[in-house]
Design a protein around this motif. Structure first.
Motif, PDB file in Angstrom:
ATOM      1  N   THR A 282       0.856  -1.183   0.000  1.00 12.04           N
ATOM      2  CA  THR A 282       0.000   0.000   0.000  1.00 12.04           C
ATOM      3  C   THR A 282       0.892   1.233   0.000  1.00 12.04           C
ATOM      4  O   THR A 282       2.086   1.155   0.315  1.00 12.04           O
ATOM      5  CB  THR A 282      -0.905   0.018   1.246  1.00 12.04           C
ATOM      6  N   ASP A 283       0.302   2.375  -0.312  1.00  9.54           N
ATOM      7  CA  ASP A 283       1.106   3.598  -0.358  1.00  9.54           C
ATOM      8  C   ASP A 283       1.670   3.960   1.017  1.00  9.54           C
ATOM      9  O   ASP A 283       2.773   4.474   1.121  1.00  9.54           O
ATOM     10  CB  ASP A 283       0.322   4.762  -0.968  1.00  9.54           C
ATOM     11  N   GLY A 284       0.963   3.631   2.072  1.00  8.96           N
ATOM     12  CA  GLY A 284       1.466   3.894   3.419  1.00  8.96           C
ATOM     13  C   GLY A 284       2.713   3.079   3.736  1.00  8.96           C
ATOM     14  O   GLY A 284       3.666   3.577   4.350  1.00  8.96           O
ATOM     15  N   VAL A 285       2.740   1.831   3.315  1.00 14.20           N
ATOM     16  CA  VAL A 285       3.920   0.984   3.520  1.00 14.20           C
ATOM     17  C   VAL A 285       5.095   1.535   2.717  1.00 14.20           C
ATOM     18  O   VAL A 285       6.223   1.584   3.212  1.00 14.20           O
ATOM     19  CB  VAL A 285       3.624  -0.485   3.153  1.00 14.20           C
ATOM     20  N   LEU A 286       4.824   1.967   1.485  1.00  9.08           N
ATOM     21  CA  LEU A 286       5.905   2.559   0.682  1.00  9.08           C
ATOM     22  C   LEU A 286       6.483   3.790   1.380  1.00  9.08           C
ATOM     23  O   LEU A 286       7.705   3.960   1.435  1.00  9.08           O
ATOM     24  CB  LEU A 286       5.414   2.940  -0.713  1.00  9.08           C
ATOM     25  N   LEU A 287       5.640   4.644   1.924  1.00  9.85           N
ATOM     26  CA  LEU A 287       6.136   5.827   2.634  1.00  9.85           C
ATOM     27  C   LEU A 287       7.010   5.444   3.819  1.00  9.85           C
ATOM     28  O   LEU A 287       8.059   6.053   4.052  1.00  9.85           O
ATOM     29  CB  LEU A 287       4.969   6.704   3.086  1.00  9.85           C
ATOM     30  N   ASN A 288       6.614   4.424   4.563  1.00 11.56           N
ATOM     31  CA  ASN A 288       7.446   3.952   5.681  1.00 11.56           C
ATOM     32  C   ASN A 288       8.765   3.379   5.186  1.00 11.56           C
ATOM     33  O   ASN A 288       9.819   3.585   5.809  1.00 11.56           O
ATOM     34  CB  ASN A 288       6.701   2.904   6.509  1.00 11.56           C
ATOM     35  N   MET A 289       8.726   2.648   4.080  1.00 10.30           N
ATOM     36  CA  MET A 289       9.958   2.106   3.511  1.00 10.30           C
ATOM     37  C   MET A 289      10.899   3.238   3.106  1.00 10.30           C
ATOM     38  O   MET A 289      12.107   3.171   3.336  1.00 10.30           O
ATOM     39  CB  MET A 289       9.639   1.219   2.304  1.00 10.30           C
ATOM     40  N   LEU A 290      10.343   4.277   2.484  1.00 14.62           N
ATOM     41  CA  LEU A 290      11.154   5.429   2.064  1.00 14.62           C
ATOM     42  C   LEU A 290      11.721   6.182   3.263  1.00 14.62           C
ATOM     43  O   LEU A 290      12.839   6.692   3.202  1.00 14.62           O
ATOM     44  CB  LEU A 290      10.319   6.374   1.199  1.00 14.62           C
ATOM     45  N   ARG A 291      10.963   6.249   4.340  1.00 15.71           N
ATOM     46  CA  ARG A 291      11.440   6.926   5.544  1.00 15.71           C
ATOM     47  C   ARG A 291      12.646   6.183   6.124  1.00 15.71           C
ATOM     48  O   ARG A 291      13.610   6.794   6.562  1.00 15.71           O
ATOM     49  CB  ARG A 291      10.322   6.997   6.585  1.00 15.71           C
ATOM     50  N   ASN A 292      12.591   4.855   6.105  1.00 15.93           N
ATOM     51  CA  ASN A 292      13.681   4.048   6.649  1.00 15.93           C
ATOM     52  C   ASN A 292      14.872   3.940   5.705  1.00 15.93           C
ATOM     53  O   ASN A 292      16.012   3.813   6.146  1.00 15.93           O
ATOM     54  CB  ASN A 292      13.183   2.642   6.994  1.00 15.93           C
ATOM     55  N   ASP A 293      14.602   3.956   4.401  1.00 17.14           N
ATOM     56  CA  ASP A 293      15.670   3.827   3.398  1.00 17.14           C
ATOM     57  C   ASP A 293      15.269   4.632   2.159  1.00 17.14           C
ATOM     58  O   ASP A 293      14.621   4.101   1.260  1.00 17.14           O
ATOM     59  CB  ASP A 293      15.878   2.354   3.035  1.00 17.14           C
ATOM     60  N   PRO A 294      15.635   5.910   2.097  1.00 13.99           N
ATOM     61  CA  PRO A 294      15.209   6.773   0.991  1.00 13.99           C
ATOM     62  C   PRO A 294      15.607   6.269  -0.396  1.00 13.99           C
ATOM     63  O   PRO A 294      14.980   6.629  -1.386  1.00 13.99           O
ATOM     64  CB  PRO A 294      15.905   8.109   1.285  1.00 13.99           C
ATOM     65  N   GLU A 295      16.619   5.432  -0.490  1.00 16.34           N
ATOM     66  CA  GLU A 295      17.033   4.913  -1.795  1.00 16.34           C
ATOM     67  C   GLU A 295      16.426   3.542  -2.098  1.00 16.34           C
ATOM     68  O   GLU A 295      16.668   2.973  -3.163  1.00 16.34           O
ATOM     69  CB  GLU A 295      18.552   4.854  -1.869  1.00 16.34           C
ATOM     70  N   LEU A 296      15.635   3.019  -1.178  1.00 14.68           N
ATOM     71  CA  LEU A 296      15.008   1.703  -1.331  1.00 14.68           C
ATOM     72  C   LEU A 296      16.024   0.657  -1.772  1.00 14.68           C
ATOM     73  O   LEU A 296      15.851  -0.029  -2.778  1.00 14.68           O
ATOM     74  CB  LEU A 296      13.832   1.755  -2.310  1.00 14.68           C
ATOM     75  N   GLY A 297      17.091   0.567  -1.008  1.00 12.10           N
ATOM     76  CA  GLY A 297      18.137  -0.407  -1.300  1.00 12.10           C
ATOM     77  C   GLY A 297      17.576  -1.817  -1.426  1.00 12.10           C
ATOM     78  O   GLY A 297      16.735  -2.228  -0.638  1.00 12.10           O
ATOM     79  N   GLY A 298      18.026  -2.511  -2.423  1.00  8.62           N
ATOM     80  CA  GLY A 298      17.552  -3.869  -2.645  1.00  8.62           C
ATOM     81  C   GLY A 298      16.420  -3.963  -3.660  1.00  8.62           C
ATOM     82  O   GLY A 298      16.038  -5.054  -4.054  1.00  8.62           O
ATOM     83  N   TYR A 299      15.886  -2.821  -4.067  1.00  6.80           N
ATOM     84  CA  TYR A 299      14.808  -2.812  -5.070  1.00  6.80           C
ATOM     85  C   TYR A 299      15.292  -2.095  -6.324  1.00  6.80           C
ATOM     86  O   TYR A 299      15.999  -1.098  -6.261  1.00  6.80           O
ATOM     87  CB  TYR A 299      13.545  -2.133  -4.518  1.00  6.80           C
ATOM     88  N   ASP A 300      14.892  -2.636  -7.477  1.00  4.53           N
ATOM     89  CA  ASP A 300      15.345  -2.100  -8.749  1.00  4.53           C
ATOM     90  C   ASP A 300      14.322  -1.196  -9.429  1.00  4.53           C
ATOM     91  O   ASP A 300      14.678  -0.397 -10.289  1.00  4.53           O
ATOM     92  CB  ASP A 300      15.676  -3.262  -9.704  1.00  4.53           C
ATOM     93  N   ALA A 301      13.055  -1.341  -9.071  1.00  2.68           N
ATOM     94  CA  ALA A 301      12.007  -0.546  -9.708  1.00  2.68           C
ATOM     95  C   ALA A 301      10.806  -0.423  -8.779  1.00  2.68           C
ATOM     96  O   ALA A 301      10.572  -1.282  -7.930  1.00  2.68           O
ATOM     97  CB  ALA A 301      11.566  -1.205 -11.027  1.00  2.68           C
ATOM     98  N   VAL A 302      10.078   0.667  -8.955  1.00  2.00           N
ATOM     99  CA  VAL A 302       8.820   0.888  -8.249  1.00  2.00           C
ATOM    100  C   VAL A 302       7.759   1.172  -9.279  1.00  2.00           C
ATOM    101  O   VAL A 302       7.937   2.026 -10.149  1.00  2.00           O
ATOM    102  CB  VAL A 302       8.923   2.082  -7.261  1.00  2.00           C
ATOM    103  N   VAL A 303       6.664   0.424  -9.221  1.00  2.00           N
ATOM    104  CA  VAL A 303       5.547   0.600 -10.154  1.00  2.00           C
ATOM    105  C   VAL A 303       4.397   1.181  -9.357  1.00  2.00           C
ATOM    106  O   VAL A 303       3.963   0.596  -8.358  1.00  2.00           O
ATOM    107  CB  VAL A 303       5.142  -0.743 -10.788  1.00  2.00           C
ATOM    108  N   LEU A 304       3.895   2.344  -9.784  1.00  2.00           N
ATOM    109  CA  LEU A 304       2.764   2.982  -9.120  1.00  2.00           C
ATOM    110  C   LEU A 304       1.482   2.687  -9.892  1.00  2.00           C
ATOM    111  O   LEU A 304       1.385   2.988 -11.068  1.00  2.00           O
ATOM    112  CB  LEU A 304       2.983   4.486  -9.054  1.00  2.00           C
ATOM    113  N   ASP A 305       0.529   2.110  -9.210  1.00  3.51           N
ATOM    114  CA  ASP A 305      -0.765   1.845  -9.816  1.00  3.51           C
ATOM    115  C   ASP A 305      -1.720   2.905  -9.269  1.00  3.51           C
ATOM    116  O   ASP A 305      -2.122   2.833  -8.122  1.00  3.51           O
ATOM    117  CB  ASP A 305      -1.256   0.433  -9.467  1.00  3.51           C
ATOM    118  N   GLY A 306      -2.064   3.867 -10.073  1.00  4.56           N
ATOM    119  CA  GLY A 306      -2.833   5.011  -9.605  1.00  4.56           C
ATOM    120  C   GLY A 306      -4.321   4.953  -9.830  1.00  4.56           C
ATOM    121  O   GLY A 306      -4.941   5.958 -10.086  1.00  4.56           O
ATOM    122  N   LYS A 307      -4.914   3.798  -9.768  1.00  6.57           N
ATOM    123  CA  LYS A 307      -6.361   3.690  -9.989  1.00  6.57           C
ATOM    124  C   LYS A 307      -7.124   4.372  -8.894  1.00  6.57           C
ATOM    125  O   LYS A 307      -6.802   4.342  -7.765  1.00  6.57           O
ATOM    126  CB  LYS A 307      -6.799   2.240 -10.087  1.00  6.57           C
TER     127      LYS A 307
END
Length: 112
Positions: free
Chosen positions: A87-112
């Motif tokens: 969920t977008d809330g989990v992504l925000l927490n992930m970014l707060r803990n690691d702004p570069e999202l280490g370990g992930y190569d891509a982020v896909v936003l589904d904006g429905k």
């Protein structure tokens, strides 16, 4: 690379079927088959449903190569999960803990 897709009810789980003009997606798949991707869904129901649908497409149970995470609920393997639907809330927490999202190569936003 930027992946663009028309919005419809199957956009999240059918983006692999769309062709790109310059072959970037195909080249990435050939170069790296172990990419880690975050897919962001706006609602909890959509998060769970997208993970279930993608898991079904790869014939594996939820939590193996495709997992999900939302507040209070998570199904993923730390070593096997390469697609994490959040969920977008989990992504925000992930970014707060690691702004570069280490370990992930891509982020896909589904904006429905």
């Amino acid at each position: 690379p930027l992946l663009l897709s028309s919005l419809d009810s199957t956009t999240t789980t059918s983006t692999d079927h769309h062709n790109d003009n310059d072959g970037d997606t195909k080249k990435i798949r050939q170069q790296r088959t172990n990419m880690n991707v975050i897919v962001v869904e706006p609602r909890r129901v959509a998060t769970r449903s997208a993970a279930q649908r993608m898991s079904k497409l790869v014939h594996q149970p939820v939590g193996h190569s495709v997992g999900y995470a939302m507040r209070g609920e998570s199904r993923r393997s730390s070593t096997e999960t390469s697609v994490l639907v959040v969920t977008d809330g989990v992504l925000l927490n992930m970014l707060r803990n690691d702004p570069e999202l280490g370990g992930y190569d891509a982020v896909v936003l589904d904006g429905k």
